[in-house]
Design a protein around this motif. Structure first.
Motif, PDB file in Angstrom:
ATOM      1  N   ILE A   1      55.906  90.667  90.728  1.00 16.46           N
ATOM      2  CA  ILE A   1      56.242  89.257  90.893  1.00 16.46           C
ATOM      3  C   ILE A   1      54.973  88.466  90.637  1.00 16.46           C
ATOM      4  O   ILE A   1      53.963  88.669  91.307  1.00 16.46           O
ATOM      5  CB  ILE A   1      56.746  88.980  92.321  1.00 16.46           C
ATOM      6  CG1 ILE A   1      57.939  89.866  92.653  1.00 16.46           C
ATOM      7  CG2 ILE A   1      57.092  87.516  92.493  1.00 16.46           C
ATOM      8  CD1 ILE A   1      58.290  89.868  94.115  1.00 16.46           C
ATOM      9  N   LEU A   2      55.014  87.559  89.676  1.00 16.63           N
ATOM     10  CA  LEU A   2      53.862  86.730  89.344  1.00 16.63           C
ATOM     11  C   LEU A   2      53.726  85.602  90.352  1.00 16.63           C
ATOM     12  O   LEU A   2      54.708  84.953  90.709  1.00 16.63           O
ATOM     13  CB  LEU A   2      54.031  86.145  87.938  1.00 16.63           C
ATOM     14  CG  LEU A   2      54.267  87.141  86.807  1.00 16.63           C
ATOM     15  CD1 LEU A   2      54.572  86.406  85.510  1.00 16.63           C
ATOM     16  CD2 LEU A   2      53.062  88.042  86.651  1.00 16.63           C
ATOM     17  N   LEU A   3      52.509  85.361  90.806  1.00 19.74           N
ATOM     18  CA  LEU A   3      52.246  84.324  91.798  1.00 19.74           C
ATOM     19  C   LEU A   3      51.324  83.260  91.220  1.00 19.74           C
ATOM     20  O   LEU A   3      50.406  83.577  90.467  1.00 19.74           O
ATOM     21  CB  LEU A   3      51.580  84.941  93.036  1.00 19.74           C
ATOM     22  CG  LEU A   3      52.288  86.124  93.674  1.00 19.74           C
ATOM     23  CD1 LEU A   3      51.473  86.649  94.838  1.00 19.74           C
ATOM     24  CD2 LEU A   3      53.690  85.769  94.111  1.00 19.74           C
ATOM     25  N   PHE A   4      51.541  82.012  91.629  1.00 17.06           N
ATOM     26  CA  PHE A   4      50.739  80.908  91.142  1.00 17.06           C
ATOM     27  C   PHE A   4      50.312  80.005  92.291  1.00 17.06           C
ATOM     28  O   PHE A   4      50.942  79.958  93.340  1.00 17.06           O
ATOM     29  CB  PHE A   4      51.523  80.092  90.107  1.00 17.06           C
ATOM     30  CG  PHE A   4      51.859  80.878  88.877  1.00 17.06           C
ATOM     31  CD1 PHE A   4      50.937  80.997  87.846  1.00 17.06           C
ATOM     32  CD2 PHE A   4      53.074  81.538  88.761  1.00 17.06           C
ATOM     33  CE1 PHE A   4      51.226  81.740  86.714  1.00 17.06           C
ATOM     34  CE2 PHE A   4      53.372  82.279  87.634  1.00 17.06           C
ATOM     35  CZ  PHE A   4      52.451  82.386  86.610  1.00 17.06           C
ATOM     36  N   GLY A   5      49.226  79.257  92.074  1.00 21.79           N
ATOM     37  CA  GLY A   5      48.756  78.242  93.013  1.00 21.79           C
ATOM     38  C   GLY A   5      48.499  78.766  94.406  1.00 21.79           C
ATOM     39  O   GLY A   5      47.916  79.834  94.598  1.00 21.79           O
ATOM     40  N   VAL A   6      48.961  78.005  95.391  1.00 22.18           N
ATOM     41  CA  VAL A   6      48.721  78.333  96.788  1.00 22.18           C
ATOM     42  C   VAL A   6      49.382  79.655  97.181  1.00 22.18           C
ATOM     43  O   VAL A   6      48.910  80.347  98.078  1.00 22.18           O
ATOM     44  CB  VAL A   6      49.158  77.175  97.716  1.00 22.18           C
ATOM     45  CG1 VAL A   6      50.670  77.026  97.739  1.00 22.18           C
ATOM     46  CG2 VAL A   6      48.615  77.369  99.113  1.00 22.18           C
ATOM     47  N   VAL A   7      50.456  80.038  96.521  1.00 18.27           N
ATOM     48  CA  VAL A   7      51.105  81.320  96.816  1.00 18.27           C
ATOM     49  C   VAL A   7      50.169  82.462  96.429  1.00 18.27           C
ATOM     50  O   VAL A   7      49.994  83.425  97.182  1.00 18.27           O
ATOM     51  CB  VAL A   7      52.463  81.442  96.095  1.00 18.27           C
ATOM     52  CG1 VAL A   7      53.105  82.786  96.385  1.00 18.27           C
ATOM     53  CG2 VAL A   7      53.396  80.312  96.488  1.00 18.27           C
ATOM     54  N   LYS A   8      49.536  82.327  95.289  1.00 24.36           N
ATOM     55  CA  LYS A   8      48.554  83.325  94.835  1.00 24.36           C
ATOM     56  C   LYS A   8      47.389  83.399  95.817  1.00 24.36           C
ATOM     57  O   LYS A   8      46.943  84.487  96.181  1.00 24.36           O
ATOM     58  CB  LYS A   8      48.073  82.940  93.438  1.00 24.36           C
ATOM     59  CG  LYS A   8      47.025  83.837  92.856  1.00 24.36           C
ATOM     60  CD  LYS A   8      46.653  83.340  91.459  1.00 24.36           C
ATOM     61  CE  LYS A   8      45.455  84.038  90.902  1.00 24.36           C
ATOM     62  NZ  LYS A   8      45.107  83.538  89.560  1.00 24.36           N
ATOM     63  N   GLU A   9      46.897  82.248  96.257  1.00 27.07           N
ATOM     64  CA  GLU A   9      45.791  82.209  97.212  1.00 27.07           C
ATOM     65  C   GLU A   9      46.190  82.831  98.546  1.00 27.07           C
ATOM     66  O   GLU A   9      45.413  83.570  99.153  1.00 27.07           O
ATOM     67  CB  GLU A   9      45.350  80.763  97.429  1.00 27.07           C
ATOM     68  CG  GLU A   9      44.716  80.139  96.201  1.00 27.07           C
ATOM     69  CD  GLU A   9      44.492  78.643  96.354  1.00 27.07           C
ATOM     70  OE1 GLU A   9      44.575  78.128  97.498  1.00 27.07           O
ATOM     71  OE2 GLU A   9      44.245  77.984  95.340  1.00 27.07           O
ATOM     72  N   THR A  10      47.390  82.544  99.005  1.00 25.46           N
ATOM     73  CA  THR A  10      47.871  83.077 100.286  1.00 25.46           C
ATOM     74  C   THR A  10      47.995  84.593 100.248  1.00 25.46           C
ATOM     75  O   THR A  10      47.591  85.283 101.183  1.00 25.46           O
ATOM     76  CB  THR A  10      49.224  82.439 100.655  1.00 25.46           C
ATOM     77  OG1 THR A  10      49.053  81.028 100.773  1.00 25.46           O
ATOM     78  CG2 THR A  10      49.768  83.003 101.952  1.00 25.46           C
ATOM     79  N   ALA A  11      48.544  85.113  99.157  1.00 20.32           N
ATOM     80  CA  ALA A  11      48.748  86.563  99.028  1.00 20.32           C
ATOM     81  C   ALA A  11      47.455  87.291  98.693  1.00 20.32           C
ATOM     82  O   ALA A  11      47.338  88.495  98.930  1.00 20.32           O
ATOM     83  CB  ALA A  11      49.794  86.843  97.965  1.00 20.32           C
ATOM     84  N   GLY A  12      46.501  86.572  98.110  1.00 21.32           N
ATOM     85  CA  GLY A  12      45.238  87.197  97.744  1.00 21.32           C
ATOM     86  C   GLY A  12      45.324  88.025  96.474  1.00 21.32           C
ATOM     87  O   GLY A  12      44.460  88.865  96.211  1.00 21.32           O
ATOM     88  N   CYS A  13      46.353  87.784  95.681  1.00 21.37           N
ATOM     89  CA  CYS A  13      46.506  88.499  94.414  1.00 21.37           C
ATOM     90  C   CYS A  13      47.418  87.700  93.491  1.00 21.37           C
ATOM     91  O   CYS A  13      48.108  86.785  93.918  1.00 21.37           O
ATOM     92  CB  CYS A  13      47.064  89.898  94.635  1.00 21.37           C
ATOM     93  SG  CYS A  13      48.671  89.919  95.437  1.00 21.37           S
ATOM     94  N   ALA A  14      47.416  88.044  92.209  1.00 19.28           N
ATOM     95  CA  ALA A  14      48.222  87.335  91.220  1.00 19.28           C
ATOM     96  C   ALA A  14      49.581  87.975  90.991  1.00 19.28           C
ATOM     97  O   ALA A  14      50.488  87.353  90.438  1.00 19.28           O
ATOM     98  CB  ALA A  14      47.475  87.259  89.891  1.00 19.28           C
ATOM     99  N   VAL A  15      49.733  89.229  91.422  1.00 25.81           N
ATOM    100  CA  VAL A  15      50.993  89.953  91.225  1.00 25.81           C
ATOM    101  C   VAL A  15      51.303  90.764  92.476  1.00 25.81           C
ATOM    102  O   VAL A  15      50.435  91.455  93.008  1.00 25.81           O
ATOM    103  CB  VAL A  15      50.914  90.901  90.002  1.00 25.81           C
ATOM    104  CG1 VAL A  15      52.221  91.659  89.817  1.00 25.81           C
ATOM    105  CG2 VAL A  15      50.563  90.130  88.732  1.00 25.81           C
ATOM    106  N   LEU A  16      52.548  90.663  92.946  1.00 27.26           N
ATOM    107  CA  LEU A  16      53.009  91.465  94.081  1.00 27.26           C
ATOM    108  C   LEU A  16      54.029  92.485  93.592  1.00 27.26           C
ATOM    109  O   LEU A  16      54.805  92.198  92.681  1.00 27.26           O
ATOM    110  CB  LEU A  16      53.722  90.587  95.120  1.00 27.26           C
ATOM    111  CG  LEU A  16      52.900  89.705  96.023  1.00 27.26           C
ATOM    112  CD1 LEU A  16      53.827  88.864  96.897  1.00 27.26           C
ATOM    113  CD2 LEU A  16      51.986  90.542  96.892  1.00 27.26           C
ATOM    114  N   ASP A  17      54.055  93.634  94.234  1.00 30.71           N
ATOM    115  CA  ASP A  17      55.110  94.606  93.959  1.00 30.71           C
ATOM    116  C   ASP A  17      56.337  94.221  94.765  1.00 30.71           C
ATOM    117  O   ASP A  17      56.266  94.028  95.981  1.00 30.71           O
ATOM    118  CB  ASP A  17      54.664  96.019  94.339  1.00 30.71           C
ATOM    119  CG  ASP A  17      53.641  96.577  93.369  1.00 30.71           C
ATOM    120  OD1 ASP A  17      53.724  96.255  92.169  1.00 30.71           O
ATOM    121  OD2 ASP A  17      52.759  97.331  93.809  1.00 30.71           O
ATOM    122  N   CYS A  18      57.461  94.130  94.096  1.00 25.70           N
ATOM    123  CA  CYS A  18      58.716  93.743  94.730  1.00 25.70           C
ATOM    124  C   CYS A  18      59.434  94.995  95.238  1.00 25.70           C
ATOM    125  O   CYS A  18      59.637  95.935  94.474  1.00 25.70           O
ATOM    126  CB  CYS A  18      59.589  93.012  93.713  1.00 25.70           C
ATOM    127  SG  CYS A  18      61.156  92.421  94.350  1.00 25.70           S
TER     128      CYS A  18
END
Length: 77
Positions: free
Chosen positions: A3-20
């Protein structure tokens, strides 16, 4: 599936891609999972999910071959 992450979601997760997790097959379930994993995301005014580069409604289903992106609220000036 990633799952591609952008902006504050990317910052919150600490990564640009999450495994779904494999059990997630629709947008509503994905949002619930994200809010469970990262409770601070619930404070956002909106959280949009795009499936194959098109905004998706909560009832839209997807497969592991689809491109999924999480897009936080954006503003411009």
């Amino acid at each position: 599936m990633g799952i591609l992450l952008f902006g504050v979601v990317k910052e919150t997760a600490g990564c640009a891609v999450l495994d779904c997790p494999a059990y997630i097959k629709d947008v509503a379930t994905l949002k619930r999972w994200l809010y469970e994993q990262y409770p601070s995301l619930q404070q956002l005014s909106s959280l949009m999910i795009a499936v194959n580069r098109s905004y998706a409604s909560d009832d839209q289903e997807f497969t592991d071959r689809d491109e999924i992106a999480v897009i936080p609220p954006v503003s411009g000036g």
